[in-house]
Enzyme design. Sequence first.
Site, PDB file in Angstrom:
ATOM      1  N   ARG A   1       0.324  -0.596  -0.235  1.00  6.21           N
ATOM      2  CA  ARG A   1      -0.091   0.461   0.082  1.00  6.21           C
ATOM      3  C   ARG A   1       1.172   1.396  -0.299  1.00  6.21           C
ATOM      4  O   ARG A   1       1.668   0.808   0.482  1.00  6.21           O
ATOM      5  CB  ARG A   1      -0.576  -0.352   0.720  1.00  6.21           C
ATOM      6  CG  ARG A   1      -2.085  -0.832   0.951  1.00  6.21           C
ATOM      7  CD  ARG A   1      -3.198  -0.389   0.145  1.00  6.21           C
ATOM      8  NE  ARG A   1      -3.159   1.240   0.146  1.00  6.21           N
ATOM      9  CZ  ARG A   1      -4.334   1.058   1.179  1.00  6.21           C
ATOM     10  NH1 ARG A   1      -5.423   0.679   1.657  1.00  6.21           N
ATOM     11  NH2 ARG A   1      -4.758   2.799   0.903  1.00  6.21           N
TER      12      ARG A   1
ATOM     13  N   ASP B   1       7.765  -5.918   3.558  1.00 11.18           N
ATOM     14  CA  ASP B   1       6.531  -6.427   3.937  1.00 11.18           C
ATOM     15  C   ASP B   1       6.188  -7.998   2.952  1.00 11.18           C
ATOM     16  O   ASP B   1       6.530  -7.952   1.979  1.00 11.18           O
ATOM     17  CB  ASP B   1       5.178  -5.472   4.012  1.00 11.18           C
ATOM     18  CG  ASP B   1       5.149  -6.258   5.869  1.00 11.18           C
ATOM     19  OD1 ASP B   1       5.878  -7.160   6.627  1.00 11.18           O
ATOM     20  OD2 ASP B   1       3.716  -5.827   6.404  1.00 11.18           O
TER      21      ASP B   1
ATOM     22  N   HIS C   1       7.665  -7.096   8.072  1.00  9.89           N
ATOM     23  CA  HIS C   1       6.920  -5.599   9.226  1.00  9.89           C
ATOM     24  C   HIS C   1       6.201  -7.000  10.488  1.00  9.89           C
ATOM     25  O   HIS C   1       5.648  -6.362  11.241  1.00  9.89           O
ATOM     26  CB  HIS C   1       6.126  -4.944   8.990  1.00  9.89           C
ATOM     27  CG  HIS C   1       6.987  -3.736   8.888  1.00  9.89           C
ATOM     28  ND1 HIS C   1       7.165  -2.369   9.159  1.00  9.89           N
ATOM     29  CD2 HIS C   1       7.306  -3.315   7.227  1.00  9.89           C
ATOM     30  CE1 HIS C   1       7.739  -1.621   8.301  1.00  9.89           C
ATOM     31  NE2 HIS C   1       7.472  -2.475   7.587  1.00  9.89           N
TER      32      HIS C   1
ATOM     33  N   LYS D   1      -4.674 -10.050  16.993  1.00 10.78           N
ATOM     34  CA  LYS D   1      -3.863  -8.954  18.363  1.00 10.78           C
ATOM     35  C   LYS D   1      -4.564  -9.684  19.790  1.00 10.78           C
ATOM     36  O   LYS D   1      -4.798  -9.241  20.549  1.00 10.78           O
ATOM     37  CB  LYS D   1      -5.092  -7.903  17.912  1.00 10.78           C
ATOM     38  CG  LYS D   1      -4.171  -7.219  16.620  1.00 10.78           C
ATOM     39  CD  LYS D   1      -3.184  -6.302  17.052  1.00 10.78           C
ATOM     40  CE  LYS D   1      -2.315  -6.183  15.717  1.00 10.78           C
ATOM     41  NZ  LYS D   1      -1.151  -5.360  15.517  1.00 10.78           N
TER      42      LYS D   1
ATOM     43  N   ARG E   1      -9.580  -6.003   6.718  1.00  9.12           N
ATOM     44  CA  ARG E   1      -9.586  -6.797   6.314  1.00  9.12           C
ATOM     45  C   ARG E   1     -10.767  -7.429   6.267  1.00  9.12           C
ATOM     46  O   ARG E   1     -11.406  -8.815   6.218  1.00  9.12           O
ATOM     47  CB  ARG E   1      -8.992  -7.901   6.443  1.00  9.12           C
ATOM     48  CG  ARG E   1      -7.043  -7.143   5.986  1.00  9.12           C
ATOM     49  CD  ARG E   1      -6.475  -8.188   6.553  1.00  9.12           C
ATOM     50  NE  ARG E   1      -4.932  -7.435   7.073  1.00  9.12           N
ATOM     51  CZ  ARG E   1      -4.144  -8.229   7.333  1.00  9.12           C
ATOM     52  NH1 ARG E   1      -4.162  -8.934   7.636  1.00  9.12           N
ATOM     53  NH2 ARG E   1      -2.719  -7.101   7.731  1.00  9.12           N
TER      54      ARG E   1
ATOM     55  N   ASP F   1       2.796 -10.480  17.538  1.00 10.35           N
ATOM     56  CA  ASP F   1       2.190  -8.922  17.094  1.00 10.35           C
ATOM     57  C   ASP F   1       3.956  -9.339  16.989  1.00 10.35           C
ATOM     58  O   ASP F   1       4.959  -9.612  17.429  1.00 10.35           O
ATOM     59  CB  ASP F   1       2.368  -7.650  18.348  1.00 10.35           C
ATOM     60  CG  ASP F   1       1.944  -6.879  17.047  1.00 10.35           C
ATOM     61  OD1 ASP F   1       1.393  -6.575  15.949  1.00 10.35           O
ATOM     62  OD2 ASP F   1       1.233  -6.712  17.842  1.00 10.35           O
TER      63      ASP F   1
ATOM     64  N   LEU G   1       3.057  -1.275  17.583  1.00 15.36           N
ATOM     65  CA  LEU G   1       3.668   0.268  17.596  1.00 15.36           C
ATOM     66  C   LEU G   1       2.562   1.322  18.858  1.00 15.36           C
ATOM     67  O   LEU G   1       2.937   2.089  19.342  1.00 15.36           O
ATOM     68  CB  LEU G   1       3.587   1.233  16.219  1.00 15.36           C
ATOM     69  CG  LEU G   1       4.388   0.668  15.305  1.00 15.36           C
ATOM     70  CD1 LEU G   1       3.953   1.395  14.000  1.00 15.36           C
ATOM     71  CD2 LEU G   1       6.015   0.685  15.909  1.00 15.36           C
ATOM     72  N   VAL G   2       1.472   0.530  19.345  1.00 13.70           N
ATOM     73  CA  VAL G   2       0.349   1.405  19.935  1.00 13.70           C
ATOM     74  C   VAL G   2       1.216   1.306  20.874  1.00 13.70           C
ATOM     75  O   VAL G   2       1.315   2.852  21.764  1.00 13.70           O
ATOM     76  CB  VAL G   2      -0.649   0.853  20.023  1.00 13.70           C
ATOM     77  CG1 VAL G   2      -1.453   1.247  21.025  1.00 13.70           C
ATOM     78  CG2 VAL G   2      -1.910   0.729  18.746  1.00 13.70           C
TER      79      VAL G   2
ATOM     80  N   GLU H   1       3.963   4.228  21.260  1.00 14.36           N
ATOM     81  CA  GLU H   1       2.541   5.698  21.140  1.00 14.36           C
ATOM     82  C   GLU H   1       2.357   5.535  22.726  1.00 14.36           C
ATOM     83  O   GLU H   1       2.126   7.225  22.881  1.00 14.36           O
ATOM     84  CB  GLU H   1       2.005   5.490  20.092  1.00 14.36           C
ATOM     85  CG  GLU H   1       2.682   5.018  18.896  1.00 14.36           C
ATOM     86  CD  GLU H   1       1.920   4.641  18.065  1.00 14.36           C
ATOM     87  OE1 GLU H   1       2.139   4.653  16.571  1.00 14.36           O
ATOM     88  OE2 GLU H   1       0.409   4.625  18.292  1.00 14.36           O
TER      89      GLU H   1
END
Length: 724
Positions: free
Chosen positions: A10, A140, A164, A277, A310, A371, A375-376, A379
């Site tokens: 993407r 990726d 990734h 997740k 998705r 995972d 990144l969460v 952050e």
Amino acid sequence: MSKTIIVSNRLPISLRHRNGRFEFKPSAGGLATGLGSIYKEGENIWIGWPGNTVDDPEQRAEIILELHELKMAPVFLSKEDVEEFYEGFSNETLWPAFHYFTQYMVYNPEHWEAYVRVNQKFCEAILKKAGPDDTIWIHDYQLLLLPQMLREVLPNATIAFFQHIPFPSYEIIRMIPWRKELLEGVCGADLIGFHTYDDMRHFLSAVGRITGLSNESGYIQAENRIINVDSFPMGIDYNKFAKQAKSKRTLRFVEEFGKQVEDQKLLLTIDRLDYSKGIPQRIQAFNQLLEQHKELHGKVSMIMIVVPSRDKVQSYKELKEEIDLLVGRINSEYSTLNWVPVHYFYRSFPFEELSAFYNMSDIALVTPLRDGMNLVCKEFVASKTDQTGVLILSEMAGASKELQDAILVNPNDRQGVVDAIFNALSMPQSEQIARISSMQESLKKYDVFQWVKVFMGRLEHVKRKQEELTSKDVDAKVMTEIQTSFKKAENAVLFLDYDGTLTGFHSDPQKALPDTELKAIIKDLSKLAQVVIISGRDKDTLGKWFEGQNIDMIAEHGVWVKRKEDKGDWELYAEVEDGWKEDIRKVMEYYVLRTPGAFIEEKHHSLVWHYRKVESGLGDLRMRELFSHLKYMARGYNLQVLEGNMVLEIKRPDINKGRAATAMMKGIDHDFILAIGDDWTDEDTFKAMPKNAYSIRVGYAYTQANYNIKSFRQVRQLLQKLTS
Ligand code: GDG
């Protein structure tokens, strides 16, 4: 001037078709920000799918033009490509496999064909922009075949690949019917990066077992170059999150949201909708916390943001239904008029609001079942500007390797997660500050810009290393030089090692006999020069294989010599005392008994332990054990233990190919000398060569030889040229 091309499935952009025109909204995601320092410079560019299916040529032209302004170029995918390549092979085969969800894996040959087709489409789009010396950084799992596709057309390009998501154990990779093609595809790159050391070692092990390419300390020795595999944990744009958390706009949201939840303790969870997740498991853990701790009712609530993703893939649709059901259940059971346990949002938020959620939450509950990085959690830590707050982090996220000051949990251990939340709720402020500050220090240092810098630095390093090795390549010029000086020579000699030099390796060493082509080459050469086969093999095998040829032979690294004029008689060149063999053989036999597939070869002056047919991994393990065992014994007998290609050999140190080759040359005035070999035993030959000799090592290892050559096939070509 060479440029850098970034490639990902993407493009970092979202396209919306409104009132007959396209609106382009650049993404502010971490990767796009980090790579901004690259693709926005000079002639550089980012190539990828814009995210919409556009068939109309006019619309395509409009998109190409607009993207050009943003330094991007599109790869257009058809509806079928999206269904079979993206939703199909990428998200129904590779994604579940790489996250250990084998129950969701689909093995559909049509999806695979689409995956090859779309990787090819990307390759063509890149080739329209790329020059032969450009740098191409591919991102990726959707594009695993692309590095090799590009390598075939641009052999000198600098190609890097970063994955990734996790790279799973060989046990999972081997389940994919197209595993070999996938791994060979990635190995077209010069540098291959993963988030963690575990991903990297899984990859190296799969490559070793499936493609047969071995590695040393992360360097894979491919046929004509070295490839570096390393771990590069990705960071975030730390300052952006830290700054935003203090901004007026975000603080206004904090105040506004705060009024609605009053003084409740807040648990924050943010994920893309994905089974990896662990979202249902997390709701169940929260449910269990409320069951076990009635005193928390009305005092703690969970803010759960699930970003749609998705949703056309069946397993994702089912996951969404499961989450809806679980949230409905917990809220209907515990809610009161002024308390809702789970605030559930199935949508994404603008950055300022996201930042407000990070800022105002007391605990971030990041518990993926698997995972790549996550990144969460990073952050959240960066947004805690007063250093209070607690991060509960799954051990299964790549980030857990760095963020050791989080409360680490196993997401499958529900009680463990419940206890972690309970402890987090009562963690003293001083401890919170100590933990968050320590994590902030590290996140500040290893931010996404540093990640890009380190990665690009490493890429330069690999290219330099490759150049050092290939600068000695037997290229067309060297080939002609050797040919010319051979033609002029009146007294030429060629020292040729056998296995790996004149022929490839075979799992049964006795089956690696010379084929018709090789016999013809040797015969032709022997009419023009003195040919010496110089091998570690036993004299009987060599004698049988080259019977009738007009050549000299050195067997067993120089123990036996047979000169062409001696008509069938081998001369014992080195006196050998072999009283040591019995004891050493006993030890080797013990290791044969414990290792199916291993066997001992007895030579006149040495004993060799072969493990080429042993299960990979086990062979290495036993070899190391035997190595240290033999090394200990060798001292007493004054012997030398040497590691070869899937063999361990023990012999007297003073017997080597170099000594034998020197003896062969003694008293003769050669005007052309060529020595070719492929392993450490041949290094002795190279060292013994006079200055004016040509010495060539097969493969790209560091060597005493003057030149390197790719493989035994090129050696044969060179020898054929000499006789033509
Ligand atoms: C893959 C790997 C690896 C989320 N909600 C909102 C929003 N987000 C942003 C977050 C974060 C990103 O989405 C999610 O990144 P993650 O790393 O957590 O997960 P994946 O999307 O699965 O990413 C992962 C990553 O690649 C990078 O290599 O870490 O392991 O699976 O940046 O901030 N952003 C906004 N609103 C939201 O509601 N604006």
